[in-house]
Design a protein around this motif. Structure first.
Motif, short mmCIF file in Angstrom:
data_model
loop_
_atom_site.label_atom_id
_atom_site.label_comp_id
_atom_site.label_asym_id
_atom_site.label_seq_id
_atom_site.Cartn_x
_atom_site.Cartn_y
_atom_site.Cartn_z
N UNK A 44 0.90 -1.28 -0.02
CA UNK A 44 -0.15 0.16 -0.05
C UNK A 44 0.93 1.27 -0.02
N UNK A 45 1.99 1.28 0.72
CA UNK A 45 2.92 2.22 0.61
C UNK A 45 3.56 2.65 -0.73
N UNK A 46 3.90 1.61 -1.56
CA UNK A 46 4.38 1.71 -2.74
C UNK A 46 3.15 2.30 -3.96
N UNK A 47 2.06 1.59 -3.56
CA UNK A 47 0.82 2.00 -4.39
C UNK A 47 0.46 3.71 -4.04
N UNK A 48 0.48 4.02 -3.10
CA UNK A 48 0.31 5.41 -2.61
C UNK A 48 1.35 6.15 -3.14
N UNK A 49 2.69 6.04 -3.00
CA UNK A 49 3.72 6.74 -3.73
C UNK A 49 3.66 6.84 -5.25
N UNK A 50 3.30 5.58 -5.89
CA UNK A 50 3.30 5.90 -7.21
C UNK A 50 2.01 6.60 -7.62
N UNK A 51 0.69 6.62 -7.17
CA UNK A 51 -0.24 7.42 -7.37
C UNK A 51 0.22 8.72 -7.06
N UNK A 52 0.80 9.21 -5.88
CA UNK A 52 1.40 10.56 -5.55
C UNK A 52 2.29 11.26 -6.78
N UNK A 53 3.29 10.19 -7.12
CA UNK A 53 4.23 10.71 -8.54
C UNK A 53 3.56 10.99 -9.50
N UNK A 54 2.51 10.11 -9.75
CA UNK A 54 1.68 10.49 -11.17
C UNK A 54 1.07 11.61 -11.07
N UNK A 55 0.52 11.95 -9.70
CA UNK A 55 -0.45 13.20 -9.77
C UNK A 55 0.70 14.36 -9.88
N UNK A 56 1.96 14.20 -9.13
CA UNK A 56 3.03 15.32 -9.40
C UNK A 56 3.48 15.36 -10.71
N UNK A 57 3.42 14.44 -11.24
CA UNK A 57 3.89 14.47 -12.75
C UNK A 57 2.87 15.41 -13.72
N UNK A 58 1.56 15.16 -13.43
CA UNK A 58 0.41 15.68 -14.09
C UNK A 58 0.39 17.24 -13.71
N UNK A 59 0.71 17.49 -12.60
CA UNK A 59 0.81 18.92 -12.20
C UNK A 59 1.92 19.61 -12.93
N UNK A 60 3.03 18.80 -12.89
CA UNK A 60 4.30 19.54 -13.52
C UNK A 60 3.93 19.83 -15.07
N UNK A 61 3.49 18.68 -15.66
CA UNK A 61 3.07 18.86 -17.00
C UNK A 61 2.22 20.06 -17.27
N UNK A 62 1.02 20.03 -16.49
CA UNK A 62 -0.04 21.13 -16.37
C UNK A 62 0.82 22.59 -16.33
N UNK A 63 1.77 22.84 -15.37
CA UNK A 63 2.54 23.86 -15.19
C UNK A 63 3.49 24.17 -16.62
N UNK A 64 4.15 23.33 -17.02
CA UNK A 64 4.96 23.53 -18.28
C UNK A 64 3.91 24.00 -19.29
N UNK A 65 2.81 23.62 -19.51
CA UNK A 65 1.89 23.51 -20.60
C UNK A 65 1.55 25.23 -20.19
N UNK A 66 1.14 25.52 -19.09
CA UNK A 66 0.54 26.82 -19.07
C UNK A 66 1.72 27.94 -19.26
N UNK A 67 3.04 27.53 -18.76
CA UNK A 67 3.99 28.41 -19.04
C UNK A 67 4.35 28.75 -20.37
N UNK A 68 4.44 27.60 -21.18
CA UNK A 68 4.55 27.71 -22.67
C UNK A 68 3.44 28.64 -23.34
N UNK A 69 2.34 28.42 -22.96
CA UNK A 69 1.33 28.92 -23.53
C UNK A 69 1.20 30.54 -23.16
N UNK A 70 1.61 30.94 -21.91
CA UNK A 70 2.01 32.45 -21.66
C UNK A 70 3.00 32.94 -22.18
N UNK A 71 4.10 32.28 -22.43
CA UNK A 71 5.30 32.63 -23.42
C UNK A 71 5.00 33.15 -24.80
N UNK A 72 4.25 32.11 -25.30
CA UNK A 72 3.70 32.10 -26.74
C UNK A 72 2.88 33.50 -26.67
N UNK A 73 2.06 33.73 -25.95
CA UNK A 73 1.14 34.76 -25.84
C UNK A 73 1.90 36.04 -25.90
#
Length: 265
Positions: free
Chosen positions: A43-72
């Motif tokens: 359960x610890x590994x499962x929780x950690x994997x889900x946490x990292x997946x969420x963190x990765x998605x949030x990072x990707x969203x931030x990068x996407x937002x940053x790129x959109x702002x720069x292009x704008x």
């Protein structure tokens, strides 16, 4: 009492059953502990994997937002520049058709670089300087001897990577709000050098100095300076951007400092 008696008798029955099967209590407890440990690890590994997946998605969203702002920000700089360049050509058509044709040829080169630069986040400083020199050639046709340009650029900086279309808004601002306001014109100075792990830019113009209280107003009035300032902060971090200053010798100076040898893609 009935339930307590049931658990006691059940516990005794379980012990007797285990003993009859050749399993001692300590072995049972040891197995139970190991099972609990395995379940906990799973359960610890499962929780950690889900946490990292969420963190990765949030990072990707931030990068996407940053790129959109720069292009704008970049898309706001390009039309601003093109509008002023076309205005310059139009002003020359009636007065000096030959100069207007030369200016059109230079503008075609600028448009090509502008489109290529729009698709690229970064270019070499050498490419950026070629673009700026083309732009200044257009302005020299427009202003004649009133616009004088001086370059102080170290030879070891030309292959460094810089954000595309970085200098043009600053140079345009110096000419439009500084040199063009003076009847005798003025001098534009471009300094570029390395120092302490940073690439430094100083774009200065002579003329009437801005009052210290008015320096910050430059960000409010000039879309080019404001967008370039925001763009640098988004690329390199909040501690980077434009620094404005003035003096009696050089009416207005814009300073930029960016880190050397970093991949920002």
């Amino acid at each position: 009492m009935t339930y307590g008696f049931y658990w006691v008798t059940s516990g005794e029955a379980l012990v007797k059953f285990l003993y009859s099967q050749g399993v001692h209590m300590w072995q049972f407890l040891d197995g139970l502990t190991k099972y609990g440990l395995l379940v906990g690890i799973f359960y610890t590994i499962s929780f950690y994997q889900k946490f990292k997946e969420k963190e990765l998605k949030e990072t990707e969203l931030k990068l996407l937002t940053k790129n959109m702002e720069l292009q704008n920000l970049k898309s706001q700089i390009n039309p601003h520049f093109l509008f002023n360049a076309l205005n310059s050509v139009n002003a020359l058509m009636a007065k000096n058709p030959e100069k207007a044709r030369t200016m059109n040829a230079r503008l075609a080169e600028l448009l090509r670089f502008s489109l290529e630069g729009y698709a690229s986040k970064f270019v070499t400083l050498n490419q950026e300087l070629k673009f700026i020199r083309n732009y200044l050639d257009i302005e020299k046709i427009r202003f004649g001897p009133r616009l004088r340009v001086k370059e102080e650029i170290n030879g070891d900086v030309l292959e460094e990577s810089v954000p595309s279309m970085l200098l043009q808004p600053i140079v345009e601002n110096a000419i439009k709000h500084g040199i063009s306001k003076e009847a005798k014109g003025g001098e534009l100075i471009i300094r570029i050098f390395k120092e302490d792990g940073y690439l430094n830019f100083e774009i200065a113009n002579t003329g009437k100095p801005a009052r210290n209280g008015k320096l910050q107003d430059c960000f409010e009035k000039g879309i080019g300076l404001k967008n370039t300032h925001e763009r640098l902060k988004r690329i390199y971090g909040e501690s980077f951007g434009l620094e404005l200053k003035n003096s009696s010798e050089e009416a207005f100076t814009v300073k930029i400092k960016i880190p050397l040898k970093q991949n920002h893609d």
